[in-house]
Design an enzyme around this catalytic site. Structure first.
Site, PDB file in Angstrom:
ATOM      1  N   HIS A 102       2.671   2.437  -8.911  1.00  0.00           N
ATOM      2  CA  HIS A 102       1.707   3.183  -7.799  1.00  0.00           C
ATOM      3  C   HIS A 102       2.368   4.677  -8.257  1.00  0.00           C
ATOM      4  CE1 HIS A 102       1.874  -0.278  -4.760  1.00  0.00           C
ATOM      5  NE2 HIS A 102       2.410  -0.947  -6.075  1.00  0.00           N
ATOM      6  N   GLU A 104       3.245   7.176  -6.134  1.00  0.00           N
ATOM      7  CA  GLU A 104       4.477   7.669  -5.695  1.00  0.00           C
ATOM      8  C   GLU A 104       5.578   7.316  -6.890  1.00  0.00           C
ATOM      9  OE1 GLU A 104       2.143   6.689  -2.040  1.00  0.00           O
ATOM     10  OE2 GLU A 104       2.406   6.010  -3.965  1.00  0.00           O
ATOM     11  N   CYS A 129       2.180   2.960   0.656  1.00  0.00           N
ATOM     12  CA  CYS A 129       2.076   1.741   1.079  1.00  0.00           C
ATOM     13  C   CYS A 129       3.685   1.372   1.549  1.00  0.00           C
ATOM     14  CB  CYS A 129       1.756   0.764  -0.034  1.00  0.00           C
ATOM     15  SG  CYS A 129       2.659   0.759  -1.390  1.00  0.00           S
ATOM     16  N   CYS A 132       5.898   1.741  -1.687  1.00  0.00           N
ATOM     17  CA  CYS A 132       6.189   2.961  -2.214  1.00  0.00           C
ATOM     18  C   CYS A 132       7.295   3.718  -1.126  1.00  0.00           C
ATOM     19  CB  CYS A 132       4.904   3.998  -2.007  1.00  0.00           C
ATOM     20  SG  CYS A 132       4.038   3.465  -3.686  1.00  0.00           S
TER      21      CYS A 132
END
Length: 298
Positions: A102, A104, A129, A132
């Site tokens: 992801h 992040e 999400c 993260c």
């Protein structure tokens, strides 16, 4: 300037273009801005920290590798040092979708491998999400990290993850980005093995003690390392290969140009990285992959 930035560059205000161009035109631009560069850019352009981060998001998202979703996410992590670290989501064809990175995670791992000790904020072009949010919760003062999103008021991670479960619930005091050295002996003259052991010594695995690291060498001879980043919720943990792939991608290199790789991990580790590491690397075209245990055996 790399061709991936062409679209983002055309949308950039002219006063920011003039000050960014000498930095991003450099062939060794490594997807980050130092505190000194940030200070200079703000002084010359008049933009604030948050304005600058938002304007840089399209450049971070330009690093996305999305053969599955075709959905590009960018993230900018700001360290206590003042440095800004780019990150983007990365997906891999022909392997488990669970190997996805992801945005992040990418920017945080980027900061970690560049030596950053703590983050103050993260700017993302889409809402983080749950995966993260939990990954960020592994950081020191994680709940206080400011999350910046387009057209929204800045809020803390605690606001996005109330009543969170994290390291303190498991009596863990050593957190992600903290300086560690697990003390594995490293007397190897082999370039990849030595680098992989160094990475394993700095891995974050307080829940399983399954320390691991990897070194990958590209066809052009350049070398990158990655280390395991474990999470209190387990699933958001980031394997060492993913950390290395982040650094390959953010250096402007092709992740399918890996020529050989060496993974090191403990033989008695309850969490083993070998199977998914080998599978992912072979899917990327790397055929020379070896595992060596941290006690020296193969």
């Amino acid at each position: 300037m790399h061709s991936r930035f062409k679209s983002a560059w055309s949308e950039l205000p002219e006063k920011l273009q003039s000050v960014l161009k000498p930095i991003m035109d450099k062939p060794d631009f490594s997807a980050m801005l130092t505190a000194e560069q940030v200070k200079h850019i703000k002084a010359e352009s008049g933009f604030t920290d948050s304005e600058l981060a938002f304007l840089l998001l399209p450049f971070a998202a330009a690093y996305a590798v999305t053969p599955i979703s075709h959905f590009n996410v960018g993230a900018i992590a700001c360290g206590v040092s003042g440095n800004l670290y780019f990150g983007a989501n990365m997906e891999f064809s022909h392997v488990s979708i669970g190997q996805t990175i992801h945005a992040e995670q990418c920017s945080i791992t980027h900061a970690w491998l560049k030596g950053e000790k703590q983050l103050t904020s993260i700017t993302v072009n889409y809402t983080p999400c749950g995966h993260c949010r939990q990954f960020m919760n592994e950081l020191r003062e994680g709940g206080k990290i400011m999350v910046h999103l387009p057209q929204r008021q800045a809020a803390t991670l605690h606001d996005y993850l109330p009543d969170s479960f994290g390291p303190s619930d498991l009596n863990i005091t050593t957190l992600l980005l903290d300086t560690v050295d697990h003390g594995y002996a490293n007397q190897s003259r082999d370039r990849l093995l030595s680098a992989a052991i160094d990475a394993a010594n700095q891995s974050h695995a307080p829940y399983s003690n399954s320390h691991s690291g990897i070194a990958v060498q590209l066809k052009d001879g350049s070398l990158f390392t990655g280390r395991y980043a474990e999470n209190a919720a387990f699933n958001p943990s980031l394997p060492p290969l993913q950390a290395a792939l982040i650094m390959v991608n953010l250096a402007g290199k092709d992740i399918t140009s890996i020529d050989q790789a060496t993974l090191v991990e403990r033989q008695d580790a309850i969490v083993q990285q070998w199977c998914t590491t080998e599978n992912t690397l072979r899917a990327l075209g790397c055929q020379k992959v070896e595992r060596i245990y941290l006690d020296g055996s193969i």
